[in-house]
Design an enzyme around this catalytic site. Structure first.
Site, PDB file in Angstrom:
ATOM      1  N   HIS A   1      29.872  49.811  31.232  1.00 27.19           N
ATOM      2  CA  HIS A   1      30.868  50.301  30.273  1.00 27.19           C
ATOM      3  C   HIS A   1      31.143  49.243  29.193  1.00 27.19           C
ATOM      4  CE1 HIS A   1      32.404  52.722  33.941  1.00 27.19           C
ATOM      5  NE2 HIS A   1      31.759  53.563  33.173  1.00 27.19           N
TER       6      HIS A   1
ATOM      7  N   LYS B   1      39.317  64.249  41.213  1.00 33.33           N
ATOM      8  CA  LYS B   1      38.510  63.120  41.689  1.00 33.33           C
ATOM      9  C   LYS B   1      39.340  62.202  42.570  1.00 33.33           C
ATOM     10  CE  LYS B   1      34.674  62.196  38.513  1.00 33.33           C
ATOM     11  NZ  LYS B   1      34.121  61.207  37.567  1.00 33.33           N
TER      12      LYS B   1
ATOM     13  N   ARG C   1      22.284  56.931  30.787  1.00 39.09           N
ATOM     14  CA  ARG C   1      21.492  56.149  31.730  1.00 39.09           C
ATOM     15  C   ARG C   1      20.184  56.849  32.083  1.00 39.09           C
ATOM     16  NH1 ARG C   1      26.462  55.506  35.747  1.00 39.09           N
ATOM     17  NH2 ARG C   1      26.739  57.532  34.768  1.00 39.09           N
TER      18      ARG C   1
ATOM     19  N   SER D   1      30.125  53.562  38.732  1.00 37.95           N
ATOM     20  CA  SER D   1      31.427  53.267  39.331  1.00 37.95           C
ATOM     21  C   SER D   1      31.544  53.780  40.762  1.00 37.95           C
ATOM     22  CB  SER D   1      32.550  53.861  38.489  1.00 37.95           C
ATOM     23  OG  SER D   1      32.600  53.236  37.232  1.00 37.95           O
TER      24      SER D   1
HETATM   25  P1  ADP Z   1      32.751  59.919  33.930  1.00 37.01           P
HETATM   26  O1  ADP Z   1      33.841  60.207  34.899  1.00 37.01           O
HETATM   27  O2  ADP Z   1      32.888  60.625  32.619  1.00 37.01           O
HETATM   28  O3  ADP Z   1      31.364  59.951  34.499  1.00 37.01           O
HETATM   29  P2  ADP Z   1      32.431  57.077  33.828  1.00 37.01           P
HETATM   30  O4  ADP Z   1      33.582  56.145  33.825  1.00 37.01           O
HETATM   31  O5  ADP Z   1      31.527  57.070  34.992  1.00 37.01           O
HETATM   32  O6  ADP Z   1      33.065  58.449  33.542  1.00 37.01           O
HETATM   33  O7  ADP Z   1      31.532  56.865  32.518  1.00 37.01           O
HETATM   34  C1  ADP Z   1      32.048  56.867  31.241  1.00 37.01           C
HETATM   35  C2  ADP Z   1      30.912  56.687  30.255  1.00 37.01           C
HETATM   36  O8  ADP Z   1      30.256  55.461  30.505  1.00 37.01           O
HETATM   37  C3  ADP Z   1      29.827  57.745  30.321  1.00 37.01           C
HETATM   38  O9  ADP Z   1      29.360  57.986  29.016  1.00 37.01           O
HETATM   39  C4  ADP Z   1      28.750  57.106  31.125  1.00 37.01           C
HETATM   40  O10 ADP Z   1      27.471  57.620  30.801  1.00 37.01           O
HETATM   41  C5  ADP Z   1      28.878  55.679  30.676  1.00 37.01           C
HETATM   42  N1  ADP Z   1      28.369  54.758  31.689  1.00 37.01           N
HETATM   43  C6  ADP Z   1      28.649  54.764  33.008  1.00 37.01           C
HETATM   44  N2  ADP Z   1      27.995  53.768  33.638  1.00 37.01           N
HETATM   45  C7  ADP Z   1      27.253  53.140  32.697  1.00 37.01           C
HETATM   46  C8  ADP Z   1      26.327  52.062  32.718  1.00 37.01           C
HETATM   47  N3  ADP Z   1      26.019  51.435  33.842  1.00 37.01           N
HETATM   48  N4  ADP Z   1      25.776  51.672  31.557  1.00 37.01           N
HETATM   49  C9  ADP Z   1      26.079  52.324  30.408  1.00 37.01           C
HETATM   50  N5  ADP Z   1      26.921  53.362  30.329  1.00 37.01           N
HETATM   51  C10 ADP Z   1      27.506  53.769  31.449  1.00 37.01           C
END
Ligand code: ADP
Length: 159
Positions: free
Chosen positions: A19, A43, A92, A130
């Protein structure tokens, strides 16, 4: 000139190096980035929204162009409420793509003034997500390699 404001929406439970990388790269494209923590009641969360807000504030303490907010409801409505015209998302995998394509296209149908901008994940961050970080925490593993350096996650784990 109009400020280019992007919303970076997600759960961020917790915020990872993946992120962080998307936000830092996004700063080259946008004037301001609002990390927007969606309140998804279905969630199961490890960290409270309030904790996640403090974490993002801690990570970007020295970057005034990054802000954090919590929101409920549709991302496009939140964007409109703060005059953001971009949604920033990370990509990703092909699975991410299919999911993001549908959301991005439907968001565009709901509000044609908002563009979703996707950044490809850097290769080293592709596997990081996450939910696996939460699982490692659950099992007392060390998550520091997956968490931004400027964040003291131990502090939050003890709260
Ligand atoms: P969501 O609940 O929408 O999946 P996340 O917090 O998992 O929320 O992800 C938010 C954003 O960050 C999304 O656009 C996701 O693709 C991006 N993201 C998550 N993990 C990574 C990563 N390791 N590298 C780059 N972007 C990421």
């Amino acid at each position: 000139m109009m400020e280019r404001i992007a919303v970076f929406p997600g759960s961020f439970d917790p915020f990872t190096v993946g992120h962080e990388s998307i936000v830092l790269r996004g700063l080259d494209l946008f004037d301001r980035i609002i990390v927007a923590i969606g309140q998804n009641t279905t969630k199961h969360n490890r960290f409270s929204v309030e904790q996640r807000i403090r974490m993002v504030q801690e990570i970007f303490a020295n970057e005034p162009r990054v802000e954090v907010a919590a929101f409920e409801g549709l991302t496009v409505d939140f964007c409109r409420s703060i005059n953001a015209t971009f949604i920033l998302r990370g990509l990703r995998t092909s699975a991410d793509f299919e999911f993001e394509r549908a959301i991005g296209q439907m968001n565009k149908m709901m509000n044609d003034n908002i563009e979703t901008v996707f950044l490809l994940t850097s290769t080293s961050h592709t596997p990081i997500n996450s939910s696996i970080v939460r699982e490692i925490i659950q099992n007392s593993g060390d998550v520091t390699p997956f968490i931004p350096k400027s964040l003291d996650i131990q502090k939050y784990l003890k709260e």
